[in-house]
Design an enzyme around this catalytic site. Structure first.
Site, PDB file in Angstrom:
ATOM      1  N   ASP A   1       0.859  -1.185   0.000  1.00  0.00           N
ATOM      2  CA  ASP A   1       0.000   0.000   0.000  1.00  0.00           C
ATOM      3  C   ASP A   1       0.896   1.235   0.000  1.00  0.00           C
ATOM      4  O   ASP A   1       2.094   1.144   0.297  1.00  0.00           O
ATOM      5  CB  ASP A   1      -0.940  -0.007   1.216  1.00  0.00           C
ATOM      6  CG  ASP A   1      -2.223   0.785   0.960  1.00  0.00           C
ATOM      7  OD1 ASP A   1      -2.304   1.485  -0.078  1.00  0.00           O
ATOM      8  OD2 ASP A   1      -3.151   0.719   1.790  1.00  0.00           O
ATOM      9  N   ASP A   2       0.311   2.383  -0.346  1.00  0.00           N
ATOM     10  CA  ASP A   2       1.121   3.606  -0.355  1.00  0.00           C
ATOM     11  C   ASP A   2       1.495   4.038   1.057  1.00  0.00           C
ATOM     12  O   ASP A   2       2.608   4.476   1.310  1.00  0.00           O
ATOM     13  CB  ASP A   2       0.424   4.738  -1.141  1.00  0.00           C
ATOM     14  CG  ASP A   2      -1.022   4.993  -0.718  1.00  0.00           C
ATOM     15  OD1 ASP A   2      -1.546   4.284   0.162  1.00  0.00           O
ATOM     16  OD2 ASP A   2      -1.645   5.912  -1.304  1.00  0.00           O
TER      17      ASP A   2
ATOM     18  N   ASP B   1      -1.975   5.042   7.908  1.00  0.00           N
ATOM     19  CA  ASP B   1      -2.271   6.241   8.696  1.00  0.00           C
ATOM     20  C   ASP B   1      -2.768   5.777  10.066  1.00  0.00           C
ATOM     21  O   ASP B   1      -1.986   5.555  10.985  1.00  0.00           O
ATOM     22  CB  ASP B   1      -3.306   7.089   7.944  1.00  0.00           C
ATOM     23  CG  ASP B   1      -3.581   8.426   8.591  1.00  0.00           C
ATOM     24  OD1 ASP B   1      -3.663   8.482   9.824  1.00  0.00           O
ATOM     25  OD2 ASP B   1      -3.725   9.435   7.864  1.00  0.00           O
TER      26      ASP B   1
HETATM   27  O1  LIG Z   1      -4.356   3.574   7.790  1.00  0.00           O
HETATM   28  P1  LIG Z   1      -5.657   4.123   7.311  1.00  0.00           P
HETATM   29  O2  LIG Z   1      -6.194   5.195   8.229  1.00  0.00           O
HETATM   30  O3  LIG Z   1      -6.672   3.075   7.014  1.00  0.00           O
HETATM   31  O4  LIG Z   1      -5.356   4.926   5.942  1.00  0.00           O
HETATM   32  C1  LIG Z   1      -4.551   4.405   4.933  1.00  0.00           C
HETATM   33  C2  LIG Z   1      -5.330   4.121   3.683  1.00  0.00           C
HETATM   34  O5  LIG Z   1      -6.001   5.312   3.249  1.00  0.00           O
HETATM   35  C3  LIG Z   1      -5.749   5.529   1.857  1.00  0.00           C
HETATM   36  O6  LIG Z   1      -6.655   4.819   1.056  1.00  0.00           O
HETATM   37  P2  LIG Z   1      -8.153   5.342   0.749  1.00  0.00           P
HETATM   38  O7  LIG Z   1      -9.119   4.580   1.603  1.00  0.00           O
HETATM   39  O8  LIG Z   1      -8.188   6.829   0.860  1.00  0.00           O
HETATM   40  O9  LIG Z   1      -8.435   4.902  -0.738  1.00  0.00           O
HETATM   41  P3  LIG Z   1      -7.541   5.086  -2.041  1.00  0.00           P
HETATM   42  O10 LIG Z   1      -6.316   4.238  -1.852  1.00  0.00           O
HETATM   43  O11 LIG Z   1      -8.427   4.588  -3.115  1.00  0.00           O
HETATM   44  O12 LIG Z   1      -7.197   6.540  -2.185  1.00  0.00           O
HETATM   45  C4  LIG Z   1      -4.354   4.964   1.677  1.00  0.00           C
HETATM   46  O13 LIG Z   1      -4.122   4.627   0.316  1.00  0.00           O
HETATM   47  C5  LIG Z   1      -4.369   3.736   2.556  1.00  0.00           C
HETATM   48  O14 LIG Z   1      -4.882   2.609   1.866  1.00  0.00           O
HETATM   49  N1  LIG Z   2      -3.277  10.797   0.147  1.00  0.00           N
HETATM   50  C1  LIG Z   2      -3.410  10.418   1.430  1.00  0.00           C
HETATM   51  N2  LIG Z   2      -4.333   9.503   1.755  1.00  0.00           N
HETATM   52  C2  LIG Z   2      -4.428   9.163   3.057  1.00  0.00           C
HETATM   53  N3  LIG Z   2      -5.259   8.293   3.671  1.00  0.00           N
HETATM   54  C3  LIG Z   2      -4.993   8.318   4.976  1.00  0.00           C
HETATM   55  N4  LIG Z   2      -4.011   9.191   5.263  1.00  0.00           N
HETATM   56  C4  LIG Z   2      -3.640   9.736   4.071  1.00  0.00           C
HETATM   57  C5  LIG Z   2      -2.652  10.712   3.702  1.00  0.00           C
HETATM   58  O1  LIG Z   2      -1.903  11.273   4.509  1.00  0.00           O
HETATM   59  N5  LIG Z   2      -2.597  11.021   2.371  1.00  0.00           N
HETATM   60 MG   LIG Z   3      -5.729   3.170  -0.114  1.00  0.00          MG
END
Ligand SMILES: O=P(O)(O)OC[C@H]1O[C@H](OP(=O)(O)OP(=O)(O)O)[C@H](O)[C@@H]1O
Ligand SMILES: Nc1nc2[nH]cnc2c(=O)[nH]1
Ligand SMILES: [Mg+2]
Length: 166
Positions: free
Chosen positions: A98-99, A102
């Protein structure tokens, strides 16, 4: 759930920086393998997973599709798709990419699906850090990371002005 932390700081990431950090992650992961394949957590994990797949010469890629934020607002996590036909089983020998982590909520969900997989992210915030096996860069909990696919070049306020306004 712990009280939501306001995002006081902004951390924009360029394509070059992301590429470099994803490659650094691949360097950390190469000795921890061999890996059977990658499960990318969409959508944020897709670009880092592509870079890591290229570096580690992995061609078996699956996705789990989780969504839990409307921009900066966290809501109930929705699992749109689990792991399917890739044969990842309990995750033994697999990488989950994952990227970022948080709060760690997404990581908890994905780890339950693949308990033996190795969970790796490019970025980690303190609350999610214990849930990640390998990551590259830590940022504070009150920082919002802006990925290159979410941003464009524009005027930026001097830090002093931003700080006074916060
Ligand atoms: O640790 P957490 O509080 O769960 O946050 C982290 C997740 O939030 C973002 O995804 P998001 O749900 O925004 O979807 P996306 O990847 O499609 O942007 C990010 O890419 C992680 O997968
Ligand atoms: N792009 C982005 N997505 C998130 N989802 C939860 N935390 C973050 C953050 O810091 N950046
Ligand atoms: Mg995500």
């Amino acid at each position: 759930m712990p009280e939501a932390v306001p995002f006081n700081k902004h951390f924009p990431v360029s394509w070059e920086e992301l590429h470099r950090n994803a490659k650094a992650l691949a360097w950390r992961l190469i000795d921890k393998g061999p890996w059977k394949g990658i499960v990318a957590v969409t959508r944020g994990g897709l670009v880092p997973a592509a870079i890591i797949a290229r570096e580690l010469e992995l061609r078996l890629i699956d996705t789990v599709c989780v969504s839990s934020y409307d921009h900066q607002n966290q809501r109930e996590a929705m699992v749109l798709k689990g792991v399917e036909a890739s044969g990842a089983g309990d995750g033994e020998g697999w990488l989950i990419i994952d990227d970022l982590v948080d709060t760690g909520k997404t990581a908890v969900i994905v780890r339950k699906m693949l308990p033996k997989a190795h969970f790796a992210t490019v970025y980690a915030k303190p609350a999610g850090r214990p849930l990640v096996d390998t990551f590259i860069t830590e940022v504070s909990q009150d920082t919002w990371i802006h990925f290159p696919w979410d941003i464009e070049l524009q005027f930026s306020q001097p830090i002093a002005k931003q700080h006074r306004g916060s």
